[in-house]
Scaffold this active site. Structure first.
Site, PDB file in Angstrom:
ATOM      1  N   SER A 177      99.487  17.416  72.056  1.00 50.19           N
ATOM      2  CA  SER A 177     100.691  16.692  71.659  1.00 50.19           C
ATOM      3  C   SER A 177     100.310  15.272  71.264  1.00 50.19           C
ATOM      4  O   SER A 177      99.148  14.895  71.332  1.00 50.19           O
ATOM      5  CB  SER A 177     101.684  16.654  72.817  1.00 50.19           C
ATOM      6  N   LYS A 178     101.316  14.517  70.886  1.00 52.52           N
ATOM      7  CA  LYS A 178     101.075  13.148  70.437  1.00 52.52           C
ATOM      8  C   LYS A 178     100.303  12.318  71.460  1.00 52.52           C
ATOM      9  O   LYS A 178      99.561  11.416  71.108  1.00 52.52           O
ATOM     10  CB  LYS A 178     102.411  12.457  70.125  1.00 52.52           C
ATOM     11  N   ARG A 179     100.493  12.640  72.718  1.00 57.98           N
ATOM     12  CA  ARG A 179      99.785  11.895  73.763  1.00 57.98           C
ATOM     13  C   ARG A 179      98.270  11.940  73.572  1.00 57.98           C
ATOM     14  O   ARG A 179      97.549  11.074  74.015  1.00 57.98           O
ATOM     15  CB  ARG A 179     100.106  12.477  75.149  1.00 57.98           C
TER      16      ARG A 179
END
Length: 460
Positions: A232-234
């Site tokens: 994910s973006k993390r």
RNA sequence: GUCCCCAUUGACUAGGGGUUAGGUCACCACCCUUUCAAGGUGGCGGCGGGGGUUCAAAUCCCCCUGGGGACGCCA
């Protein structure tokens, strides 16, 4: 002939996982001489956007994954789905349900509380309603299929419940359109993420109800972030296009993505596109999820940069650079390629060029205090630099070989090591402690700028 | 809660009854060298745990643990 597809929903950019799915389908089609179809699953008008569709197309194009057919838009095929929905109604394989959302929630909560499956229980099956959502009349029994990459899957139909085929506004839902299209488009293999595993029995039941022969299904494991949670973006960029912006080459991206879940028996790492197509095989797809490793992608990108033609890299750099560089049009155009030759073995991503080689792009350079202290202010260095300037300014040829010769001769004459000249010279010319070979740097910088920078330092 | 998936070094993976468990990234050392890279050589490091089956288990079976997914009028 094998027919496969990539069927994204246009609700965002093309992400890394989707790209890998598309790639595997594409590779399989190319390997078997089959067909790769692109189908946009935009039945949910609320979430689908034109921008997202374009982003997906751009992503695939950048990666070089060309499609043979499509893009088909499900939003343009509504009458087809309607026809099949009617067929199911006529054959008593689907029915209208008028339960409200609240009612459904309540029912689900109850089912869970007594340890039952959360699917719809079919209470509207015999109400004879003529409106509402259209539900599939899930038959009794089990649904079984053999996954291309795993073992047998067996689902108890009663646990699935009567799922929705058509919303109350008349638009069809995913499982329905997907099954209809996969059937109509003649799909032989459906290769998709394993988040779709629970959908497969539903689609299989639709195939059966409509009298279609189902394709073979293969479910790819997810791609994870470094902490093993889904990417994910993390974890950094998930959009494929972000990698283009960061200076990755599509060939490197494709090569890296291919290795996330696929391998050859000898664990080969680097593949040309042709080689990849030739060696690709569904049998060699692994079923365990892979962690996306930036380090390895970077390494691979570095390899591809090293192998690339300087002029190609130059044109990619120009597209990327935007306003981050200074310097004249002249330096950009004439020297960029030469600069790239000096750096292509040293950088992992394209933009690195601009930080490492900034001294080529600007007329004034700044020498950090630390480097002055460490290198330039040492005893004898000023004298050495003066001598160096005299030697270099007197040269008639200014190519690396001539320059090297001159410097080494000078070192001998002064009774010092060549390094004692080279390091200060590097600091003066580049403002850095590291650079490509200093003689090449001198030559490319040109006699005038070299002498100028030496003078500027000596005069201080 | 119910259903389902997965498990070889830090990461990607090969191997699928008998292997010194192989390759790649990363990491470390050395060589090369004007620095940094690149390149070369070598090294560190692994079959999640417990039970079976078997002469023999990383490999086959079961359980556990851990991680993940699904249970939408999203796809």
């Amino acid at each position: 002939m094998t027919i496969v597809r990539f069927a994204p929903s246009p609700t965002g950019y093309l992400h890394v996982g989707g790209a890998r799915t598309a790639l595997f389908n594409w590779l399989y089609a190319r390997n078997t001489g089959g067909k790769f179809i692109l189908r946009i699953e935009d039945t949910d008008a609320k979430r689908s956007t034109q921008t997202a569709t374009q982003a997906i197309l751009d992503g695939l194009t950048w990666l070089g994954l060309d499609w043979d057919d499509g893009p088909y838009f499900q939003s343009e095929r509504m009458s087809i789905y309607q026809k099949y929905a009617q067929k199911l109604i006529d054959e008593n394989k689907a029915y209208y349900c008028t339960c409200s959302v609240d009612e459904l929630d309540e029912q689900k909560k109850q089912a869970v509380s007594i340890g039952r499956a959360a699917g719809y229980d079919g209470r509207c099956r015999d109400t004879g309603a003529k409106q509402g959502v259209l539900r599939f009349k899930t038959p009794d029994g089990n649904t079984v299929f053999y996954d291309l990459f795993r073992d047998k899957f067996e689902f108890e139909n009663s646990l699935i419940g009567d799922f929705v085929l058509v919303r109350s506004d008349g638009t069809p839902t995913y499982n329905f359109t997907c099954a209809v299209d996969d059937a109509l488009m003649g799909m032989t293999h459906v290769i998709r993420g394993d988040d779709h595993i629970p959908n497969t029995p539903k689609q299989l039941m639709i195939f059966a109800a409509l009298g279609f022969n189902p394709p073979k299904f293969g479910h790819l494991p997810l791609i994870l972030g470094t902490d093993k949670s889904p990417l994910s973006k993390r974890h950094g960029a998930v959009s494929v296009m972000a990698y283009q912006e960061q200076g990755f080459l599509p060939e490197a991206m494709v090569n890296y993505l291919a290795l996330l879940g696929w391998s050859t028996s000898d664990s080969q790492q680097l593949f040309s596109r042709e080689e990849m197509i030739e060696k690709f095989s569904l049998k060699r797809i692994t079923k365990n999820p892979a962690v996306f490793d930036m380090e390895k992608l970077q390494w691979m990108n570095g390899v591809y940069i090293k192998q690339a033609k300087p002029e190609e890299l130059a044109s990619l750099c120009k597209k990327l650079q935007k306003e981050e560089t200074e310097g004249t049009e002249e330096t950009k155009n004439i020297q960029l390629e030469e600069i790239i030759k000096l750096y292509q073995g040293r950088i992992k991503v394209l933009p690195e060029l601009y930080s490492l080689a900034d001294f080529f792009f600007s007329s004034e350079i700044h020498i950090p205090e630390e480097i002055c202290q460490e290198i330039l202010f040492k005893d004898g260095v000023q004298e050495t630099l003066t001598e160096t300037k005299n030697v270099l300014s007197a040269l008639e040829m200014f190519d690396p070989v001539t320059i090297e010769e001159a410097i080494r001769t000078l070192a001998e004459r002064l009774g010092i090591k060549a390094g004692d000249i080279i390091h200060p010279l590097r600091a003066v010319l580049t403002g850095k402690k590291v650079s490509p070979g200093i003689f090449e740097v001198c030559a490319l910088l040109g006699q005038e700028r070299v002498v100028q920078r030496l003078n500027a330092t000596i005069e201080r």
